[in-house]
Design a protein around this motif. Structure first.
Motif: not given
Length: 255
Positions: A116-119, A123-126
């Motif tokens: 979940i941390g990866t997503f 999502r924020h960086a992308a």
């Protein structure tokens, strides 16, 4: 993609793979926001890395904190690169040795941080990257995630860790396809046995046995080797949707 003068976000950057990656990207001319927990040495590491490094304390599972870290990166320049190294382990078996069911809470904790941390970070960086104009090479950004060889050959007791890293591998091609229309690439590195602070706590004789289990080179990987591959992924526009094993040809035994 030429990272010079651009901003990059590196998580887990206070030590190990993340720190080595932050160092490499700064050497390559990037401005880097180092993300790690408030209890980490992130502030000290940022000072050691110089004027083009800034530390932002954040838990990768916290949406507001990650958004703040991304915002800090955009203040340094166009956010064009993400290398997400933050993660954790934790032993859980399906049924423990005493016959009790494995801990659901411990399983959920590792999944929350690693998957979940990866997503959350991606999502924020992308979202910041897709809002940017194309660079001369037609890209807007590139993201490098971190899995593990445990995604394929998890050892006994690594149940949540292996499951979370397999999730990151599965996420990679889907995220790359999703972001292709916005000219943002996504790849994942799956390290084998690396000489990180976690392994530094392991007794020397155990470290030696682990190193000898790697076919070639018969040693633990070095953080700088991970950083070198991450930097290459960012620079090579044809690397997209791929998970790259960085493991010296090791295939982990059951235990």
């Amino acid at each position: 993609m030429d990272i010079r003068g651009k901003a990059a976000l590196v998580t887990g950057a206070a030590s190990g793979l993340g720190r080595a990656t932050a160092e490499r990207l700064i050497e390559d001319g990037a401005h880097v926001v180092l993300v790690d927990l408030p209890t980490s040495d992130g502030e000290l590491v940022a000072k050691q890395l110089g004027d083009r490094a800034r530390f932002v304390a954040a838990d990768v599972t916290d949406s507001e904190q990650v958004a703040a870290a991304v915002s800090a990166a955009t203040e340094l320049g166009e956010l064009r690169a993400l290398v997400h190294c933050a993660g954790r382990g934790g032993p859980v078996r399906v049924v423990e040795r005493d016959g009790t069911p494995g801990s659901l809470e411990a399983f959920e904790g590792v999944i929350r941080t690693n998957l979940i941390g990866t997503f959350n970070v991606l999502r924020h960086a992308a979202a910041a990257m897709v809002a940017l104009p194309d660079l001369p090479d037609g890209e807007r950004g590139a993201c490098v995630l971190t899995a593990s060889v445990a995604a394929w050959e998890g050892q006994i007791g690594q149940l949540p860790y292996a499951a979370s890293k397999a999730g990151v591998v599965g996420m990679t091609i889907v995220a790359a396809r999703d972001l292709a229309r916005n000219h943002v690439r996504v790849c994942t590195i799956a390290p084998g046995l690396f000489d990180t602070p976690i392994l530094a706590r392991v007794p020397e004789d155990v470290r030696d046995r682990l190193a000898a289990s790697v076919p070639h080179p018969a040693r633990l990987g070095e953080a700088g080797e991970f950083a070198s591959l991450a930097a290459h992924v960012l620079s090579n526009p044809m690397l997209n949707g791929e998970t790259i094993r960085l493991d010296g040809a090791i295939r982990m035994a059951p235990r």
